[in-house]
Every structure is written in structure tokens, then in C-alpha cells.
Write a protein that holds these residues in place. Structure first.
Motif, short mmCIF file in Angstrom:
data_model
loop_
_atom_site.label_atom_id
_atom_site.label_comp_id
_atom_site.label_asym_id
_atom_site.label_seq_id
_atom_site.Cartn_x
_atom_site.Cartn_y
_atom_site.Cartn_z
N ASP A 171 55.54 37.45 35.59
CA ASP A 171 54.10 37.24 35.34
C ASP A 171 53.88 36.16 34.29
O ASP A 171 52.95 35.36 34.38
N LEU A 172 54.74 36.13 33.28
CA LEU A 172 54.60 35.08 32.25
C LEU A 172 54.90 33.71 32.85
O LEU A 172 54.21 32.73 32.55
N GLU A 173 55.92 33.65 33.71
CA GLU A 173 56.23 32.37 34.37
C GLU A 173 55.06 31.89 35.22
O GLU A 173 54.81 30.71 35.35
N GLY A 191 51.99 32.39 34.53
CA GLY A 191 50.84 32.01 33.71
C GLY A 191 50.05 33.13 33.08
O GLY A 191 48.94 32.91 32.61
N ALA A 192 50.59 34.34 33.03
CA ALA A 192 49.87 35.43 32.35
C ALA A 192 49.78 35.12 30.86
O ALA A 192 50.73 34.63 30.26
N ASP A 193 48.62 35.41 30.26
CA ASP A 193 48.45 35.21 28.81
C ASP A 193 48.82 36.46 28.04
O ASP A 193 49.19 36.39 26.87
N MET A 194 48.67 37.61 28.70
CA MET A 194 48.97 38.90 28.07
C MET A 194 49.52 39.81 29.16
O MET A 194 49.20 39.62 30.34
N VAL A 195 50.32 40.77 28.76
CA VAL A 195 50.90 41.69 29.75
C VAL A 195 50.57 43.14 29.38
O VAL A 195 50.25 43.43 28.24
N MET A 196 50.67 44.00 30.39
CA MET A 196 50.30 45.39 30.16
C MET A 196 51.33 46.35 30.73
O MET A 196 51.98 46.05 31.73
N VAL A 197 51.46 47.49 30.06
CA VAL A 197 52.27 48.60 30.57
C VAL A 197 51.30 49.73 30.87
O VAL A 197 50.41 50.04 30.08
N LYS A 198 51.50 50.39 32.00
CA LYS A 198 50.55 51.40 32.45
C LYS A 198 51.25 52.40 33.36
O LYS A 198 51.96 51.96 34.25
N ASP A 229 46.78 45.05 41.05
CA ASP A 229 47.18 45.39 42.40
C ASP A 229 48.68 45.49 42.63
O ASP A 229 49.13 46.11 43.58
N MET A 230 49.47 44.80 41.79
CA MET A 230 50.93 44.75 41.90
C MET A 230 51.47 44.00 43.13
O MET A 230 52.61 44.25 43.57
N MET A 231 50.70 43.06 43.67
CA MET A 231 51.27 42.16 44.68
C MET A 231 52.13 41.12 43.95
O MET A 231 51.80 40.74 42.82
N ASP A 232 53.19 40.66 44.60
CA ASP A 232 54.01 39.60 44.00
C ASP A 232 53.26 38.27 44.08
O ASP A 232 52.71 37.93 45.13
N GLY A 233 53.26 37.53 42.99
CA GLY A 233 52.67 36.19 43.02
C GLY A 233 51.19 36.13 42.73
O GLY A 233 50.59 35.06 42.78
N ARG A 234 50.58 37.28 42.42
CA ARG A 234 49.12 37.24 42.26
C ARG A 234 48.69 36.53 41.00
O ARG A 234 47.62 35.91 40.97
N VAL A 235 49.50 36.60 39.94
CA VAL A 235 49.09 35.93 38.71
C VAL A 235 49.01 34.42 38.93
O VAL A 235 48.03 33.77 38.55
N GLY A 236 50.03 33.88 39.59
CA GLY A 236 50.03 32.44 39.89
C GLY A 236 48.86 32.05 40.77
O GLY A 236 48.20 31.03 40.54
N ALA A 237 48.59 32.86 41.79
CA ALA A 237 47.48 32.55 42.71
C ALA A 237 46.15 32.55 41.97
O ALA A 237 45.30 31.68 42.18
N ILE A 238 45.98 33.51 41.07
CA ILE A 238 44.73 33.59 40.31
C ILE A 238 44.62 32.42 39.33
O ILE A 238 43.58 31.78 39.21
N ARG A 239 45.73 32.11 38.65
CA ARG A 239 45.72 30.99 37.69
C ARG A 239 45.32 29.69 38.38
O ARG A 239 44.51 28.92 37.89
N ARG A 240 45.92 29.44 39.55
CA ARG A 240 45.62 28.20 40.28
C ARG A 240 44.15 28.16 40.69
O ARG A 240 43.48 27.13 40.55
N ALA A 285 47.87 40.53 32.71
CA ALA A 285 48.52 41.06 33.92
C ALA A 285 48.93 42.51 33.71
O ALA A 285 49.56 42.85 32.71
N TYR A 286 48.55 43.37 34.66
CA TYR A 286 49.10 44.71 34.69
C TYR A 286 50.52 44.48 35.23
O TYR A 286 50.77 44.59 36.42
N SER A 287 51.44 44.16 34.35
CA SER A 287 52.78 43.73 34.80
C SER A 287 53.66 44.90 35.18
O SER A 287 54.28 44.91 36.24
N ALA A 288 53.73 45.87 34.27
CA ALA A 288 54.55 47.05 34.54
C ALA A 288 53.61 48.19 34.84
O ALA A 288 53.23 48.98 33.97
#
Ligand code: PBG
Length: 325
Positions: free
Chosen positions: A237-239, A241-248, A166-177, A191-194
Motif C-alpha cells: 500500500d505504501l508503494e 501511494g498510501a499516506d497512512m495505514v491502518m490495522v483493523k 475493500d481489500m482488493m489488490d491495487g486499489r490504493v494505486g488506482a485511487i491515487r492515479r 489505507a485499511y492495509s491490514a
């Protein structure tokens, strides 16, 4: 020392030599195959803009999963078509929606496939945006909890990996928690990071019926002109808690892919998106390009640029061409 002592062609003389010195391996288990699940029974409808790709009900989807497994493909990523859309996209986290049922079905069938789910609201909202809309604006913070709920429902169904797009800021942390608080510490996040604001998602929006009903996604997806910003997104995204990142997408962003590969040690994925696939299909149908050679060259280039694995609609064809199944 140069010509005539140096003759690079010596190592290109036979397939045996070429394969011995080939730098970039390409295997079926580097691929993730994207699939679209819809409500109903015995539904299998080809997407007009994506020949060979289908919207299908869970029963038919499971049949195709067996084929994907046989071909040696690593896994699948699931997108869902809800039975109804609303302002908040509430079918995104419904336990009995197509994606959740599809995940449970593959897990129950004990197929040897890694099951990823795309976490986003755009397929589920009536306005087609990836978050909560108020006064024509896509709101960041109120969206986070909804995304976390969607990811959690995928984990409950049995997903191995959840992939927020979705590219919202903070979503990786929210999902991890949310995952950790509910006993899903082992479910990983890709994470679809880029993720760039791209014309190459056009055919996908027909497949997922997710075109925005007003405006575009520029206020949350990345500007195609920015490469350094991709590294910032990846770092954040890594900070979180993303385990893997993606470019798309992949092809117009191979430089970004290479830069991300150099900057991080986690696995890096690339999404060879719908438009990239449909261009090859359309050109091949017109007799303008050889589909097999074009697709294999593209997939190789994405690996060569640094992707550990590739999300691609070519996965089944490529696996067959490489002699799998
Ligand atoms: C959902 C999402 C999109 C894609 C993957 N997840 C579409 C978009 O952002 O508009 C695109 C995939 C493709 O084009 O193959 N947000």
C-alpha cells in the motif's frame, strides 16, 4: 539493588505522580468518530446492536458533527446507506448520495473536523460484497475502477482523506492515479492495509446494512492467523501511494499494530471496531463491567501498542470523560 531500596509503588502514590510518569497519553484529538448517513430528512435511528450510534440523515448528522467538534475530537469517518442497491453499487459514486452530501455539508459549515470517507462497495451492492461479483466470485481488477470513481466523488465533495476498506489488490494505486489525474493531488489516502476477516464487524453490518448475501469475505480480507502478511500488505500500500495505514480490528491484533508501527514511519491508525464497542456496551448494561474504565483501558492499550490515532465509536464518551466540551 532491589527491594527494599527499589519500591515502584513510590511513583503510584498520588494522581499527580501517576500522571507525571504516565507513558501513554490519550487525547480527544487522537480520535476519529465513525458516522452513518442515510437518505431523507430528520431521520435519527439508533442501531440496535450499537447503543449510542445512529443512522441519520444529513441534517441531523450535521447537528451531531457540531457536538463532535466541541468535544475536541479530530475528525469523522463517514459510511453511507444508499436509497437503492444494485449489482455494481453505483450509488457509491453518485454525487448526490448521502456521503457526498454529508461531506459537502460539513465543509460548508466550516467545522474544525478532518473529514474521512470510507471507500467500499459493500454498503451499495445488492449482494453485499466489496467488489464486482461474477459466478459467485468477487473480481479484483474490474472493481478497481469503481472504487476509484467512489473515492473521486468523495474528493469532489470535499473529503480530506479517503480510506479504502475493500481489500482488493491495487486499489490504493488506482485511487491515487484517479485523484491525481483530476486535480486532487492534495487529498490523502488512509489505507485499511491490514484488514482481517473478523467476527467483530457483526454489529457494523447492521449499522451499514452491508452483510454479504452469500458466502463471506475470506477471499479478500486477511486470515486472522497471519501477522507477517500484514507487513506485506502495508508495504504494498505504501508503494502504491498510501499516506497512512491502518490495522483493523484493534484489540485482537495489537501485536500486528505494534509490528506495523515498528516497520514504517508513516502514521498508523487502528480501528476499534463495532464488535469491540458493542461488547463493552453490552457488558456495562448488564452491570458486568464499568463502561468508562473498560473503554479507557482499551483505548489506552491501542495507543500503547503503537496507534497514532484511533477510529472509535467511544470517541464522544471518552472525550467527555477526559473533560472535553
Ligand atoms: C466496509 C467496512 C466494514 C467496516 C469498515 N468498513 C465492514 C466489513 O468489512 O464487513 C467495519 C467497521 C466496524 O465493524 O466497526 N468494508
Amino acid at each position: 539493588m532491589s527491594f527494599p531500596i527499589q519500591r515502584p509503588r513510590r511513583l503510584r502514590r498520588s494522581e499527580g505522580l501517576r500522571s507525571l510518569v504516565r507513558e501513554t497519553p490519550l487525547e480527544a484529538d487522537d480520535f476519529i468518530y465513525p458516522m452513518f448517513v442515510c437518505p431523507g430528512k430528520n431521520v435519527r435511528k439508533e442501531v440496535g446492536s450499537m447503543p449510542g450510534v445512529f443512522q441519520q440523515s444529513v441534517d441531523r448528522f450535521l447537528e451531531e458533527c457540531r457536538e463532535v467538534e466541541q468535544l475536541g475530537i479530530a475528525g469523522i469517518i463517514l459510511f453511507g446507506l444508499p436509497s437503492k442497491k444494485d449489482e455494481r453499487g453505483s450509488e457509491a459514486w453518485a454525487a448526490e448520495a448521502p456521503v457526498q452530501r454529508a461531506v459537502a455539508a460539513v465543509k460548508k459549515a466550516k467545522l474544525d473536523l478532518v473529514v474521512l470517507t470510507d471507500v467500499c462497495l459493500c454498503e451499495y451492492t445488492s449482494h453485499g460484497h466489496c467488489g464486482v461479483v461474477e459466478n459467485g466470485e468477487v473480481l479484483n481488477d474490474p472493481t478497481l475502477d469503481l472504487l476509484a470513481q467512489a473515492a473521486l466523488s468523495h474528493a469532489r465533495a470535499g473529503a480530506d482523506v479517503v480510506a479504502p476498506s475493500d481489500m482488493m489488490d491495487g486499489r490504493v494505486g488506482a485511487i491515487r492515479r484517479a485523484l491525481d489525474a483530476n486535480g486532487f493531488a492534495d487529498v490523502s489516502i488512509l489505507a485499511y492495509s491490514a484488514k482481517y476477516c473478523s467476527a467483530f464487524y457483526g454489529p457494523f453490518r447492521e449499522a451499514a446494512e452491508s452483510a454479504p448475501q452469500f458466502g463471506d469475505r475470506r477471499a479478500y480480507q486477511m486470515d486472522p492467523a497471519n501477522a507477517r502478511e500484514a507487513l506485506r500488505e502495508v508495504r504494498l500500500d505504501l508503494e502504491e501511494g498510501a499516506d497512512m495505514v491502518m490495522v483493523k480490528p484493534a484489540l485482537p491484533y495489537l501485536d500486528v499494530l505494534r509490528a506495523v508501527r515498528r516497520a514504517v514511519s508513516v502514521p498508523v491508525a487502528a480501528y476499534n471496531v463495532s464488535g469491540e464497542y458493542s461488547m463493552v456496551k453490552a457488558a456495562a448494561r448488564n452491570g458486568w463491567m464499568d463502561e468508562r474504565r473498560a473503554a479507557m483501558e482499551i483505548l489506552t492499550s491501542i495507543r500503547r501498542a503503537g496507534a497514532d490515532f484511533i477510529l472509535t465509536y467511544h470517541a464522544k464518551d471518552a472525550a467527555r470523560w477526559m473533560g472535553g466540551g
